[in-house]
Design a protein around this motif. Structure first.
Motif, PDB file in Angstrom:
ATOM      1  N   THR A   7      48.577  37.926  53.475  1.00 27.40           N
ATOM      2  CA  THR A   7      48.711  36.532  53.067  1.00 27.40           C
ATOM      3  C   THR A   7      49.740  35.756  53.872  1.00 27.40           C
ATOM      4  O   THR A   7      49.760  34.524  53.807  1.00 27.40           O
ATOM      5  CB  THR A   7      49.099  36.460  51.585  1.00 27.40           C
ATOM      6  N   TYR A  32      53.484  37.273  39.599  1.00 28.44           N
ATOM      7  CA  TYR A  32      53.300  38.517  38.854  1.00 28.44           C
ATOM      8  C   TYR A  32      52.890  38.178  37.434  1.00 28.44           C
ATOM      9  O   TYR A  32      53.096  37.051  36.952  1.00 28.44           O
ATOM     10  CB  TYR A  32      54.576  39.366  38.859  1.00 28.44           C
ATOM     11  N   GLY A  52      55.731  35.089  45.648  1.00 25.18           N
ATOM     12  CA  GLY A  52      54.408  35.397  45.140  1.00 25.18           C
ATOM     13  C   GLY A  52      54.343  35.168  43.655  1.00 25.18           C
ATOM     14  O   GLY A  52      55.056  34.313  43.107  1.00 25.18           O
ATOM     15  N   SER A  64      47.459  45.159  40.651  1.00 23.75           N
ATOM     16  CA  SER A  64      47.700  44.757  42.027  1.00 23.75           C
ATOM     17  C   SER A  64      49.141  45.069  42.398  1.00 23.75           C
ATOM     18  O   SER A  64      50.055  44.898  41.580  1.00 23.75           O
ATOM     19  CB  SER A  64      47.439  43.254  42.204  1.00 23.75           C
ATOM     20  N   MET A 114      44.667  45.203  45.661  1.00 24.37           N
ATOM     21  CA  MET A 114      44.040  45.317  44.342  1.00 24.37           C
ATOM     22  C   MET A 114      43.513  46.737  44.181  1.00 24.37           C
ATOM     23  O   MET A 114      42.562  47.136  44.846  1.00 24.37           O
ATOM     24  CB  MET A 114      42.897  44.323  44.223  1.00 24.37           C
ATOM     25  N   LEU A 116      52.636  36.514  48.409  1.00 26.65           N
ATOM     26  CA  LEU A 116      51.789  35.458  48.946  1.00 26.65           C
ATOM     27  C   LEU A 116      52.387  34.718  50.140  1.00 26.65           C
ATOM     28  O   LEU A 116      51.680  33.963  50.807  1.00 26.65           O
ATOM     29  CB  LEU A 116      51.457  34.449  47.833  1.00 26.65           C
ATOM     30  N   PHE A 136      48.821  41.771  49.366  1.00 28.46           N
ATOM     31  CA  PHE A 136      48.689  42.512  48.104  1.00 28.46           C
ATOM     32  C   PHE A 136      47.459  43.409  48.167  1.00 28.46           C
ATOM     33  O   PHE A 136      46.523  43.162  48.935  1.00 28.46           O
ATOM     34  CB  PHE A 136      48.633  41.584  46.891  1.00 28.46           C
ATOM     35  N   THR A 181      52.601  29.966  40.019  1.00 29.79           N
ATOM     36  CA  THR A 181      52.392  30.742  41.242  1.00 29.79           C
ATOM     37  C   THR A 181      53.196  30.100  42.365  1.00 29.79           C
ATOM     38  O   THR A 181      53.134  28.884  42.550  1.00 29.79           O
ATOM     39  CB  THR A 181      50.911  30.782  41.628  1.00 29.79           C
ATOM     40  N   GLY A 198      52.001  44.191  45.480  1.00 28.36           N
ATOM     41  CA  GLY A 198      52.319  43.499  46.709  1.00 28.36           C
ATOM     42  C   GLY A 198      52.737  44.494  47.775  1.00 28.36           C
ATOM     43  O   GLY A 198      53.090  45.639  47.480  1.00 28.36           O
ATOM     44  N   GLN A 216      51.447  39.964  43.298  1.00 28.18           N
ATOM     45  CA  GLN A 216      50.870  39.522  44.555  1.00 28.18           C
ATOM     46  C   GLN A 216      51.959  38.893  45.420  1.00 28.18           C
ATOM     47  O   GLN A 216      52.626  37.953  44.987  1.00 28.18           O
ATOM     48  CB  GLN A 216      49.773  38.470  44.330  1.00 28.18           C
TER      49      GLN A 216
END
Length: 313
Positions: A174, A229, A227, A193, A187, A217, A185, A261, A195, A215
């Protein structure tokens, strides 16, 4: 070095001290007039030029833009596209993102000096997305296979470099910084998920304490990752991670506590992202100077003034 140049160096050091982990932020909500119900801010450079898009993709198509605060929006859409998202922006003002064509295929793109170029990983004919870009033009993104799994990569000068690490299931890259460090991240299930941070092929798993869904980001050039969470109660929060200390800070826009986010951060610690209330609204978060830094600044300036008075005597 003269005494005058020494004191000048001290003053620059104090002024340049950023307030990062543990900072208190002031927040500004941003809504694009093209869709008052849906705006996301996704990337920010050191001049605080912002990349994002408006439109939920159904009622209102995704439409990309760049933004100069407080409200100077410049439309940016891949020519002939059905929908466009502008996701990453670097300090020269070059942008990356993705668009959907008339056949429903998702392509990555770069926009350099108002020249758009389609970027498709040769491994797929379905989905390619570019999500971050460094000052030298290196981009980070992913492609999707027919089973819906994601495969992260970096892209530079026509070359795609896959990112592979132990335990990877379905991952996106990202963000990338000027040192070639990459975040993203992985998945591992539909509800789990992790990071990751890739520094020269050495991978660090990023999981906000107590969260099973994190994640990463975005990242900057001074050792910070942002990111989101999900906490134990299912609420979404933004986070900031300090690479050197390993500390996490949870960050919520006060208008969107539990729905925040954070997608981008510049080298001054300014963050961008979005929250959800009745609508989806973009925000900019600016860190305030910490009290200790202000005291230190005042002390240093007082010392400079005293010495200047002595020199004039």
């Amino acid at each position: 070095m003269t005494r005058a140049s020494l004191l000048f160096g001290i003053a620059v050091l104090v002024f340049g001290m950023p307030a990062f982990a543990g900072s208190v932020y002031t927040f500004q909500t941003v809504v694009n007039p093209g869709d008052s119900a849906f705006t996301q801010l996704l990337g920010i450079n050191n001049s605080s030029m912002i990349a994002g898009y408006f439109g939920d993709g159904s009622v209102v198509p995704n439409s990309g833009f760049t933004l100069v605060l407080p409200s100077s929006f410049t439309p940016e859409n891949f020519p002939g596209s059905v929908q466009t998202q502008v996701v990453g922006i670097n300090n020269p003002g070059e942008t990356v993102g993705f668009y959907i064509d008339g056949a429903g295929v998702t392509h990555g793109f770069t926009d350099i000096g108002a020249t758009f170029t389609t970027i498709d990983d040769p491994a797929t004919t379905i989905v390619t997305q570019l999500l971050g870009v460094a000052d030298g033009g290196e981009a980070a993104g992913y492609w999707a296979d027919g089973a819906g799994n994601f495969h992260p990569f970096t892209y530079m000068g026509g070359t795609f470099t896959p990112i592979l690490f132990a335990g990877m299931v379905s991952a996106q890259a990202t963000g990338v910084n000027n040192a070639g460090e990459v975040v993203g991240f992985n998945m591992t299930s539909t509800t789990t998920s992790d990071g990751f941070l890739d520094i020269g092929g050495s991978f660090t798993t990023l999981d906000f304490p107590g969260s099973t869904f994190t994640q990463a980001l975005g990242l900057n050039n001074v050792g910070q990752v942002v990111g989101d969470y999900v906490d134990a109660g299912g609420a979404m929060h933004g986070f900031l991670y300090e690479v050197i200390s390993g500390n996490y800070q949870s960050i919520d826009d006060p208008n969107g506590i539990g729905t925040t986010t954070i997608n981008g951060i510049n080298d001054n610690g300014r963050v961008v992202g979005f929250y959800v209330d009745a609508n989806t609204d973009g925000f900019v978060g600016t860190p305030a100077p910490e009290p200790g830094s202000l005291i230190l600044l005042g002390t240093a300036l007082a010392g400079v003034a005293v010495k200047l008075r002595k020199w004039r005597a």
